[in-house]
Scaffold this motif. Structure first.
Motif, PDB file in Angstrom:
ATOM      1  N   ALA B  93     -15.715  12.563  25.249  1.00  0.00           N
ATOM      2  CA  ALA B  93     -14.915  11.537  25.933  1.00  0.00           C
ATOM      3  C   ALA B  93     -13.797  11.003  25.031  1.00  0.00           C
ATOM      4  O   ALA B  93     -12.676  10.779  25.472  1.00  0.00           O
ATOM      5  N   LEU B  94     -14.116  10.846  23.745  1.00  0.00           N
ATOM      6  CA  LEU B  94     -13.132  10.293  22.804  1.00  0.00           C
ATOM      7  C   LEU B  94     -11.920  11.202  22.649  1.00  0.00           C
ATOM      8  O   LEU B  94     -10.791  10.735  22.485  1.00  0.00           O
ATOM      9  N   LEU B  95     -12.164  12.512  22.705  1.00  0.00           N
ATOM     10  CA  LEU B  95     -11.085  13.469  22.438  1.00  0.00           C
ATOM     11  C   LEU B  95     -10.511  14.069  23.725  1.00  0.00           C
ATOM     12  O   LEU B  95      -9.764  15.045  23.675  1.00  0.00           O
ATOM     13  N   ASP B  96     -10.831  13.459  24.854  1.00  0.00           N
ATOM     14  CA  ASP B  96     -10.448  14.020  26.144  1.00  0.00           C
ATOM     15  C   ASP B  96      -9.039  13.582  26.561  1.00  0.00           C
ATOM     16  O   ASP B  96      -8.861  12.798  27.498  1.00  0.00           O
ATOM     17  N   ALA B  97      -8.036  14.081  25.844  1.00  0.00           N
ATOM     18  CA  ALA B  97      -6.641  13.794  26.186  1.00  0.00           C
ATOM     19  C   ALA B  97      -5.771  14.869  25.545  1.00  0.00           C
ATOM     20  O   ALA B  97      -6.168  15.475  24.537  1.00  0.00           O
ATOM     21  N   PRO B  98      -4.603  15.102  26.107  1.00  0.00           N
ATOM     22  CA  PRO B  98      -3.680  16.063  25.481  1.00  0.00           C
ATOM     23  C   PRO B  98      -3.261  15.564  24.102  1.00  0.00           C
ATOM     24  O   PRO B  98      -3.152  14.348  23.883  1.00  0.00           O
ATOM     25  N   LEU B  99      -3.029  16.480  23.188  1.00  0.00           N
ATOM     26  CA  LEU B  99      -2.740  16.110  21.802  1.00  0.00           C
ATOM     27  C   LEU B  99      -1.610  15.079  21.654  1.00  0.00           C
ATOM     28  O   LEU B  99      -1.744  14.143  20.854  1.00  0.00           O
ATOM     29  N   PRO B 100      -0.504  15.195  22.400  1.00  0.00           N
ATOM     30  CA  PRO B 100       0.586  14.224  22.182  1.00  0.00           C
ATOM     31  C   PRO B 100       0.202  12.789  22.535  1.00  0.00           C
ATOM     32  O   PRO B 100       0.828  11.843  22.073  1.00  0.00           O
ATOM     33  N   ASP B 101      -0.827  12.611  23.372  1.00  0.00           N
ATOM     34  CA  ASP B 101      -1.249  11.260  23.762  1.00  0.00           C
ATOM     35  C   ASP B 101      -2.615  10.912  23.182  1.00  0.00           C
ATOM     36  O   ASP B 101      -3.206   9.877  23.504  1.00  0.00           O
ATOM     37  N   LEU B 102      -3.133  11.761  22.299  1.00  0.00           N
ATOM     38  CA  LEU B 102      -4.523  11.597  21.864  1.00  0.00           C
ATOM     39  C   LEU B 102      -4.739  10.316  21.052  1.00  0.00           C
ATOM     40  O   LEU B 102      -5.777   9.661  21.190  1.00  0.00           O
ATOM     41  N   GLY B 103      -3.764   9.954  20.221  1.00  0.00           N
ATOM     42  CA  GLY B 103      -3.911   8.732  19.422  1.00  0.00           C
ATOM     43  C   GLY B 103      -4.117   7.509  20.309  1.00  0.00           C
ATOM     44  O   GLY B 103      -5.043   6.718  20.094  1.00  0.00           O
TER      45      GLY B 103
END
Lengths: 207, 207
Positions: B93-103
């Motif tokens: 769940a924590l890493l469930d985003a595209p890299l450019p918006d991951l932060g």
């Protein structure tokens, strides 16, 4: 010290002073080393046991000194732990740099503390949940002695929030280095980590 | 959950299921809520007591369920704690985003976890020192399931170190919010914190 570390399991620095209480006082330099060993032992135990369960005897054994020597230096158990739960002197060293260079100083100071001195200036706040009401004292000390002290150095809007975010960033490095023991981090040069990590701290201090 | 929190002292969500083990099974939705309450109770205790000192009875009491119900859902104490010591589903769940918006996603996910769900995805790593050998399992899980999983998403040089620094930054926010309980931080809007704090995380991910 708070986390297992090369110095953590080494021979206690103060072992040879066991009989100090009944002998000619050791030179001041050795007394300071012994006090530091006692404080490290108390910090170590506070990361692993509830405050109420820690005996002076356990601290003495870990530090390699006698319990009476601890009493000589610190008065009693409460006074010893009050000292361990204070961030006063740590914050003074942590924040001892001009504001434009403070981010780099804080990151370097933390890393040198963990690697060279076997101590972290702020990491023990993470063990507050172990200590019940004593944990609240730890939190209150942390707030006034670290976050608010730093906030007082800052100019511009939201100084209180920015100080907390700068300290948060620093705390995370302490956790990753000292507790999670990140392998890449521990293999990196201190100045490389400073170069990579300090800008984020500084950006909260002087946005 | 790991840290004291509004939800931490509220009535246990699973209290009404105490007799589930001997009745018609509750609807799946309630079973999931009960499991979550049991996991929260186990996490809470792991932040305060050594693994060896925690009984299934203590977990059951805190979760407001019966010990047999815990056995029904998790098998035994070891299996329950293996589940609590795994970061697998949290990392997903924590890493469930595209890299450019991951932060931004990571910072928001952590803050929403602490404020809305009463749980932090990664903060329990800080209690590793309490748990002896179990603490080493926690560290190994953290490394493979969080840091290395994130590193695998990154491109460019020093992906392992950069992943650890990004996770470090995030951990610090969890400590400052959930353990040190920074007053300014807790008074701020989540999106304001995301705006201020996420760029540092993102900068390690995509420098």
């Amino acid at each position: 010290m708070i986390t297992p570390h090369p110095g953590d399991t080494a021979s206690p620095a103060g072992a040879r002073h066991e009989d100090d209480a009944t002998r000619t006082p050791a030179p001041r330099r050795d007394a300071e080393a012994t006090k530091a060993a006692i404080l490290r032992a108390a910090r170590h135990l506070l990361a692993r046991h509830a405050h109420a369960d820690i005996t002076l005897k356990a601290v003495a054994e870990r530090a390699g000194v006698s319990a009476p020597l601890i009493l000589k230096y610190f008065g009693n158990k409460d006074a010893l732990f009050a000292r361990v739960m204070s961030f006063e002197s740590d914050a003074e060293a942590l924040l001892d740099a001009p504001l434009p260079d403070l981010g780099r100083h804080m990151v370097r100071h933390l890393l040198e503390g963990q690697t060279l001195r076997g101590a972290d200036p702020v990491l023990r706040i993470v063990f507050a949940p172990l200590h019940g009401e004593q944990g609240d004292i730890l939190r209150a000390n942390f707030r006034t002695q670290v976050s608010e002290r730093l906030a007082g150095r800052l100019t511009g809007p939201d100084a209180g929030l920015r100080a907390e975010l700068a300290v948060a960033t620093l705390l995370g490095l302490g956790v990753m280095y000292g507790i999670a023991r990140g392998t890449h981090l521990r293999a990196a040069e201190i100045e490389d980590i400073v170069d990579r990590y300090a800008p984020a701290v500084q950006n909260h201090l002087t946005p």
